[in-house]
Design an enzyme around this catalytic site. Structure first.
Site: not given
Ligand code: NAP
Length: 256
Positions: A163, A150
């Protein structure tokens, strides 16, 4: 003539294929000719997608897999190979989020996220590579692994410490694997998408702070799922034979 982008003859396992980006990858790769193994926990969603792909002439197979559980990962690969023979592509896409600034994030959420986003990627990619090394046609030697990271691996954003850490970790892990497995003809690459509307993100862009965040992007928009079609096809195809250990940011400039 095969222009190097045709995926006929490839068998590719996609984790997290029950929704969002993984489901899109299942549709895209099958449309390019691959046999696609759809893996996740929600079997009903996988079977619905399998039916959808089959009805338009593609080839798809639903298998249950919890990426955090090594036994479940091995069983899913066994099931897929028993049905369709050797796999030569793995897309490690399954992931989850855990919201909470660093001072508030619980240990349970931290560990639960890492079990999926880091250990889960390790387990699925390793199992896929072991099988490719053992079963690949020695003439062919063109295994493909794509790890879905990401832009949060690069762009620092408050509220997602675990995350972001997991997404940065899989980039570096993938580069180690790319070096280790180059001699086996396995290419390992990392895809770093920008923000896309899926179950993972839908709620966050409805809030005032989410809308402000979106308005800070250069084109004030999210990336569309279809805008990942080209890159995932390329990274699974013969055309990307000289690409390994590389990072691909597809974020419409969100991380600039
Ligand atoms: N959406 C974005 O803006 C964005 C941006 C960059 C990167 N990403 C990454 O893209 C990937 C896909 O996310 P998404 O946006 O498509 O979200 P999503 O729609 O929520 O999909 C997440 C997928 O992961 C699967 N999954 C979660 N835990 C799992 C487990 N333990 N075992 C197996 N599968 C599991 C889910 O399936 P089951 O619940 O059925 O198991 C689901 O198919 C994630 O790695 C995410 O971090 C997303």
């Amino acid at each position: 003539m095969n222009n190097g982008f045709d995926l006929s003859g490839r068998t590719i396992l996609v984790t997290g294929a029950s929704s969002g980006i993984g489901a899109r990858f299942g549709r895209t790769l099958s449309a390019s000719g691959a046999k696609v193994i759809l893996a996740a926990r929600r079997r009903d969603k996988l079977e619905a997608l399998q039916t959808e792909i089959t009805e338009v002439g593609g080839q798809a197979l639903a298998v249950s897999m919890d990426v955090a559980d090594e036994g479940s990962v091995i069983a899913a690969f066994e099931e897929a190979e028993a049905e369709w023979g050797p796999i030569d592509g793995v897309i490690a896409n399954a992931g989850r989020n855990a919201n909470g600034h660093s001072l508030e994030l619980s240990v349970e959420d931290f560990d639960g996220l890492m079990a999926v986003n880091l250990r889960g990627v390790f387990l699925t990619v390793r199992e896929g590579a072991r099988r490719m090394i053992k079963n690949q046609d020695p003439q062919k030697k063109s295994g493909r692994i794509v790890i879905v990271s990401s832009i949060t691996a690069k762009k620092v954003t408050p509220g997602i410490p675990a995350y972001s850490a997991s997404k940065a970790a899989v980039v570096q892990m993938g580069k180690v694997m790319a070096l280790e497995w180059a001699k086996f003809g396995i290419n390992v690459n990392m895809l770093l998408p920008g923000y896309i509307e899926t179950d993972l993100t839908a709620d966050s862009f409805k809030t005032d702070s989410g809308k402000m965040f979106l308005n800070s992007f250069p084109r004030r928009r999210l990336v569309e799922l279809s805008e990942l079609d080209g890159i995932i096809n390329y990274l699974c195809a013969d055309a990307s034979s000289a690409i390994t250990g590389a990072e691909f940011v597809v974020d419409d400039g969100q991380s600039i």
